[in-house]
Design a protein around this motif. Structure first.
Motif, PDB file in Angstrom:
ATOM      1  N   LEU A 141     -32.347 -27.176  19.070  1.00  0.00           N
ATOM      2  CA  LEU A 141     -31.652 -26.617  19.839  1.00  0.00           C
ATOM      3  C   LEU A 141     -31.078 -25.224  19.242  1.00  0.00           C
ATOM      4  O   LEU A 141     -31.363 -23.765  19.635  1.00  0.00           O
ATOM      5  N   ILE A 142     -30.234 -25.534  18.109  1.00  0.00           N
ATOM      6  CA  ILE A 142     -29.856 -24.190  17.476  1.00  0.00           C
ATOM      7  C   ILE A 142     -31.004 -23.344  16.253  1.00  0.00           C
ATOM      8  O   ILE A 142     -31.260 -22.195  16.427  1.00  0.00           O
ATOM      9  N   TYR A 143     -31.436 -24.445  15.681  1.00  0.00           N
ATOM     10  CA  TYR A 143     -32.830 -23.955  15.217  1.00  0.00           C
ATOM     11  C   TYR A 143     -33.787 -22.973  15.489  1.00  0.00           C
ATOM     12  O   TYR A 143     -34.045 -21.672  15.793  1.00  0.00           O
ATOM     13  N   HIS A 144     -34.000 -23.145  17.300  1.00  0.00           N
ATOM     14  CA  HIS A 144     -34.763 -22.240  18.036  1.00  0.00           C
ATOM     15  C   HIS A 144     -34.500 -21.539  18.945  1.00  0.00           C
ATOM     16  O   HIS A 144     -35.159 -20.571  19.018  1.00  0.00           O
ATOM     17  N   LEU A 145     -32.546 -21.591  19.072  1.00  0.00           N
ATOM     18  CA  LEU A 145     -31.939 -20.243  19.536  1.00  0.00           C
ATOM     19  C   LEU A 145     -32.268 -19.070  17.824  1.00  0.00           C
ATOM     20  O   LEU A 145     -31.963 -18.191  18.619  1.00  0.00           O
ATOM     21  N   VAL A 146     -31.875 -19.409  16.997  1.00  0.00           N
ATOM     22  CA  VAL A 146     -31.801 -19.271  15.618  1.00  0.00           C
ATOM     23  C   VAL A 146     -32.992 -18.225  16.087  1.00  0.00           C
ATOM     24  O   VAL A 146     -33.479 -16.843  15.024  1.00  0.00           O
ATOM     25  N   MET A 147     -34.132 -18.816  15.988  1.00  0.00           N
ATOM     26  CA  MET A 147     -35.580 -18.140  16.077  1.00  0.00           C
ATOM     27  C   MET A 147     -36.024 -17.154  17.001  1.00  0.00           C
ATOM     28  O   MET A 147     -36.497 -16.262  16.622  1.00  0.00           O
ATOM     29  N   GLU A 148     -35.660 -17.793  17.548  1.00  0.00           N
ATOM     30  CA  GLU A 148     -35.640 -16.690  19.197  1.00  0.00           C
ATOM     31  C   GLU A 148     -34.423 -15.632  18.608  1.00  0.00           C
ATOM     32  O   GLU A 148     -35.267 -14.750  20.090  1.00  0.00           O
ATOM     33  N   THR A 149     -33.621 -15.376  18.598  1.00  0.00           N
ATOM     34  CA  THR A 149     -33.137 -14.498  17.580  1.00  0.00           C
ATOM     35  C   THR A 149     -33.480 -13.869  17.243  1.00  0.00           C
ATOM     36  O   THR A 149     -33.161 -12.533  17.067  1.00  0.00           O
ATOM     37  N   LYS A 150     -33.960 -14.069  15.888  1.00  0.00           N
ATOM     38  CA  LYS A 150     -34.619 -13.094  15.213  1.00  0.00           C
ATOM     39  C   LYS A 150     -36.132 -12.822  16.001  1.00  0.00           C
ATOM     40  O   LYS A 150     -36.126 -11.514  15.648  1.00  0.00           O
ATOM     41  N   GLN A 151     -36.772 -13.298  16.932  1.00  0.00           N
ATOM     42  CA  GLN A 151     -38.229 -12.211  17.840  1.00  0.00           C
ATOM     43  C   GLN A 151     -37.326 -11.458  18.722  1.00  0.00           C
ATOM     44  O   GLN A 151     -37.814 -10.069  18.693  1.00  0.00           O
ATOM     45  N   VAL A 152     -36.166 -12.016  19.000  1.00  0.00           N
ATOM     46  CA  VAL A 152     -35.602 -10.515  20.041  1.00  0.00           C
ATOM     47  C   VAL A 152     -35.719  -9.715  18.847  1.00  0.00           C
ATOM     48  O   VAL A 152     -35.773  -8.594  19.655  1.00  0.00           O
ATOM     49  N   ALA A 153     -34.603  -9.511  18.769  1.00  0.00           N
ATOM     50  CA  ALA A 153     -34.140  -8.766  17.442  1.00  0.00           C
ATOM     51  C   ALA A 153     -35.220  -7.770  17.207  1.00  0.00           C
ATOM     52  O   ALA A 153     -35.273  -7.157  16.838  1.00  0.00           O
ATOM     53  N   LYS A 154     -36.308  -7.894  16.144  1.00  0.00           N
ATOM     54  CA  LYS A 154     -37.768  -7.377  15.516  1.00  0.00           C
ATOM     55  C   LYS A 154     -38.026  -6.834  16.759  1.00  0.00           C
ATOM     56  O   LYS A 154     -38.746  -5.927  16.933  1.00  0.00           O
ATOM     57  N   ALA A 155     -37.968  -7.224  18.558  1.00  0.00           N
ATOM     58  CA  ALA A 155     -39.175  -7.026  19.084  1.00  0.00           C
ATOM     59  C   ALA A 155     -37.884  -5.758  20.325  1.00  0.00           C
ATOM     60  O   ALA A 155     -38.702  -5.042  20.437  1.00  0.00           O
ATOM     61  N   HIS A 157     -36.039  -2.582  21.021  1.00  0.00           N
ATOM     62  CA  HIS A 157     -35.450  -0.944  20.783  1.00  0.00           C
ATOM     63  C   HIS A 157     -34.397  -0.810  20.474  1.00  0.00           C
ATOM     64  O   HIS A 157     -34.158   0.720  20.076  1.00  0.00           O
ATOM     65  N   GLU A 158     -33.346  -1.644  21.056  1.00  0.00           N
ATOM     66  CA  GLU A 158     -31.972  -1.001  21.480  1.00  0.00           C
ATOM     67  C   GLU A 158     -31.449  -1.606  20.085  1.00  0.00           C
ATOM     68  O   GLU A 158     -31.812  -2.325  19.030  1.00  0.00           O
ATOM     69  N   GLN A 159     -30.151  -0.561  19.844  1.00  0.00           N
ATOM     70  CA  GLN A 159     -29.951  -1.026  18.316  1.00  0.00           C
ATOM     71  C   GLN A 159     -28.730  -1.577  18.501  1.00  0.00           C
ATOM     72  O   GLN A 159     -28.309  -2.703  17.400  1.00  0.00           O
ATOM     73  N   VAL A 160     -27.919  -1.935  19.712  1.00  0.00           N
ATOM     74  CA  VAL A 160     -27.534  -2.972  19.740  1.00  0.00           C
ATOM     75  C   VAL A 160     -28.216  -4.222  21.041  1.00  0.00           C
ATOM     76  O   VAL A 160     -28.070  -3.551  22.252  1.00  0.00           O
ATOM     77  N   VAL A 161     -28.148  -5.646  20.783  1.00  0.00           N
ATOM     78  CA  VAL A 161     -29.022  -6.356  20.924  1.00  0.00           C
ATOM     79  C   VAL A 161     -27.665  -7.769  21.552  1.00  0.00           C
ATOM     80  O   VAL A 161     -27.035  -7.833  20.618  1.00  0.00           O
ATOM     81  N   VAL A 162     -26.961  -8.392  23.041  1.00  0.00           N
ATOM     82  CA  VAL A 162     -26.458  -9.091  22.730  1.00  0.00           C
ATOM     83  C   VAL A 162     -27.217 -10.036  23.289  1.00  0.00           C
ATOM     84  O   VAL A 162     -28.419 -10.220  24.833  1.00  0.00           O
ATOM     85  N   LEU A 163     -27.245 -11.590  22.699  1.00  0.00           N
ATOM     86  CA  LEU A 163     -28.155 -12.406  23.321  1.00  0.00           C
ATOM     87  C   LEU A 163     -26.686 -13.263  24.015  1.00  0.00           C
ATOM     88  O   LEU A 163     -26.386 -14.464  23.369  1.00  0.00           O
ATOM     89  N   GLU A 164     -27.033 -13.799  25.171  1.00  0.00           N
ATOM     90  CA  GLU A 164     -26.316 -14.392  26.550  1.00  0.00           C
ATOM     91  C   GLU A 164     -26.664 -16.534  26.004  1.00  0.00           C
ATOM     92  O   GLU A 164     -25.948 -16.800  25.984  1.00  0.00           O
ATOM     93  N   ASN A 165     -28.196 -16.259  26.089  1.00  0.00           N
ATOM     94  CA  ASN A 165     -28.671 -17.197  26.048  1.00  0.00           C
ATOM     95  C   ASN A 165     -29.163 -18.011  26.479  1.00  0.00           C
ATOM     96  O   ASN A 165     -29.153 -19.576  26.445  1.00  0.00           O
ATOM     97  N   GLY A 166     -28.911 -17.793  27.535  1.00  0.00           N
ATOM     98  CA  GLY A 166     -29.103 -19.419  28.754  1.00  0.00           C
ATOM     99  C   GLY A 166     -28.266 -20.308  28.765  1.00  0.00           C
ATOM    100  O   GLY A 166     -27.403 -20.440  28.094  1.00  0.00           O
TER     101      GLY A 166
END
Length: 182
Positions: A141-155, A157-166
């Motif tokens: 789960l943590i590995y997938h969270l990291v991959m999702e974090t990287k994808q959201v970061a690249k996609a 357009h906000e400068q500060v992104v807060v991910l609560e991650n469900g």
């Protein structure tokens, strides 16, 4: 980009997330052994006094710094980080992105119990085996969270992104874990 992984203590799921993000852990290396887990930098090593400290974990493959923070029970740490990030970015005209990703939803009950026994009560003989078992349960789960974090970061357009991650749930009976938004 600047990545900041956060959770309650800053020493278990954040350490795993930083290890996956920095390729210290390899996702194909499964299952994780006790030694794999206990050799992760900072895993089960931080104290209450280190809560709130932003710890540099390293530079990723794209030369982005990766940090972790333990926020304890404070609901104000992430909003304060967000506000400070926005202030600094607007004040200094930077085009940097700051990604603040919560790893707490990946924590299984065994890790919660183990962390309490080990870090809060100092009973490592019981707490550490529970932490290891918990890390073995949630590492995918943590590995997938990291991959999702990287994808959201690249996609984003906000400068500060807060991910609560469900919320993530664990499949009971077969011991495999699945990723599911609540």
């Amino acid at each position: 980009m600047i990545y900041i992984y956060n959770d309650f203590g800053g020493t278990h799921t954040t350490s795993l997330a930083a290890a996956y993000h920095l390729h210290i852990l390899n996702p194909s290396h499964s299952p994780l052994t006790k030694n794999d887990i206990l050799n992760i930098p900072y895993f089960n090593q931080l104290t209450k006094k280190e809560a709130g400290q932003i710890l540099f974990r390293g530079m990723d493959e794209e030369n982005n710094p990766v940090y972790t923070i333990g926020r304890r029970s404070s609901k104000y740490v992430v909003p304060a980080l967000t506000d400070l990030s926005n202030i600094l970015l607007s004040r200094y005209g930077e085009r940097e992105k700051i990604i603040i990703s919560n790893t707490s939803p990946t924590v299984p009950p065994l890790m919660t119990a183990g962390g309490f026994l080990s870090r809060e009560l100092g009973i490592d003989s019981i707490g550490v085996p529970l932490l290891v078992k918990g890390a073995q349960q949630c590492h995918n789960l943590i590995y997938h969270l990291v991959m999702e974090t990287k994808q959201v970061a690249k996609a984003s357009h906000e400068q500060v992104v807060v991910l609560e991650n469900g919320k993530y749930q664990y499949k009971i009976g077969k011991k495999d874990i699945f990723w599911k938004e609540k």
